[in-house]
Design a protein around this motif. Sequence first.
Motif, PDB file in Angstrom:
ATOM      1  N   UNK A  15      31.270  44.530  41.876  1.00  0.00           N
ATOM      2  CA  UNK A  15      31.836  43.318  42.472  1.00  0.00           C
ATOM      3  C   UNK A  15      33.367  43.355  42.426  1.00  0.00           C
ATOM      4  N   UNK A  16      33.931  43.891  41.345  1.00  0.00           N
ATOM      5  CA  UNK A  16      35.385  43.989  41.236  1.00  0.00           C
ATOM      6  C   UNK A  16      35.948  44.911  42.310  1.00  0.00           C
ATOM      7  N   UNK A  17      35.318  46.030  42.542  1.00  0.00           N
ATOM      8  CA  UNK A  17      35.778  46.955  43.576  1.00  0.00           C
ATOM      9  C   UNK A  17      35.767  46.288  44.951  1.00  0.00           C
ATOM     10  N   UNK A  18      34.709  45.542  45.225  1.00  0.00           N
ATOM     11  CA  UNK A  18      34.613  44.854  46.514  1.00  0.00           C
ATOM     12  C   UNK A  18      35.679  43.761  46.625  1.00  0.00           C
ATOM     13  N   UNK A  19      35.887  43.015  45.556  1.00  0.00           N
ATOM     14  CA  UNK A  19      36.894  41.946  45.580  1.00  0.00           C
ATOM     15  C   UNK A  19      38.293  42.499  45.809  1.00  0.00           C
ATOM     16  N   UNK A  27      39.317  35.970  42.857  1.00  0.00           N
ATOM     17  CA  UNK A  27      37.998  36.491  42.496  1.00  0.00           C
ATOM     18  C   UNK A  27      38.133  37.670  41.547  1.00  0.00           C
ATOM     19  N   UNK A  28      39.091  38.532  41.815  1.00  0.00           N
ATOM     20  CA  UNK A  28      39.337  39.686  40.949  1.00  0.00           C
ATOM     21  C   UNK A  28      39.703  39.230  39.536  1.00  0.00           C
ATOM     22  N   UNK A  29      40.560  38.224  39.443  1.00  0.00           N
ATOM     23  CA  UNK A  29      40.970  37.691  38.138  1.00  0.00           C
ATOM     24  C   UNK A  29      39.763  37.128  37.386  1.00  0.00           C
ATOM     25  N   UNK A  30      38.929  36.362  38.083  1.00  0.00           N
ATOM     26  CA  UNK A  30      37.736  35.795  37.446  1.00  0.00           C
ATOM     27  C   UNK A  30      36.789  36.884  36.952  1.00  0.00           C
ATOM     28  N   UNK A  31      36.607  37.913  37.758  1.00  0.00           N
ATOM     29  CA  UNK A  31      35.728  39.015  37.356  1.00  0.00           C
ATOM     30  C   UNK A  31      36.284  39.742  36.129  1.00  0.00           C
ATOM     31  N   UNK A  60      47.295  42.963  43.713  1.00  0.00           N
ATOM     32  CA  UNK A  60      46.102  43.221  42.896  1.00  0.00           C
ATOM     33  C   UNK A  60      46.290  44.486  42.062  1.00  0.00           C
ATOM     34  N   UNK A  61      47.009  45.455  42.593  1.00  0.00           N
ATOM     35  CA  UNK A  61      47.341  46.644  41.797  1.00  0.00           C
ATOM     36  C   UNK A  61      48.098  46.202  40.546  1.00  0.00           C
ATOM     37  N   UNK A  62      49.078  45.313  40.717  1.00  0.00           N
ATOM     38  CA  UNK A  62      49.848  44.805  39.574  1.00  0.00           C
ATOM     39  C   UNK A  62      48.942  44.046  38.609  1.00  0.00           C
ATOM     40  N   UNK A  63      48.038  43.239  39.143  1.00  0.00           N
ATOM     41  CA  UNK A  63      47.096  42.492  38.311  1.00  0.00           C
ATOM     42  C   UNK A  63      46.277  43.446  37.442  1.00  0.00           C
ATOM     43  N   UNK A  64      45.757  44.497  38.047  1.00  0.00           N
ATOM     44  CA  UNK A  64      44.927  45.458  37.316  1.00  0.00           C
ATOM     45  C   UNK A  64      45.740  46.233  36.282  1.00  0.00           C
TER      46      UNK A  64
END
Length: 73
Positions: A15-19, A27-31, A60-64
């Motif tokens: 699910x994270x990859x798809x988000x 959604x990525x943050x929640x996952x 999102x790269x920065x988030x990860x």
Amino acid sequence: MGDVNLKASQHGQTALMLAVSHGKEATSQLLLEAGAGRNIQDEDGSTALMCAAEHGHKHIVKLLLNQVPTPSL
């Protein structure tokens, strides 16, 4: 409680990859907060970080990259 790291039957993405691929930052943050694995690989060997970079989602790269792993108890 579901498994946030469950892989899809096609291509083995989580699910994270798809988000991250679709640029869904919230959604990525929640996952991630729910324990989604950042380093799980799909059938091609790609991770969520690689998916975000491939699709040009810099935020999102920065988030990860800024996500600090929670210590195990």
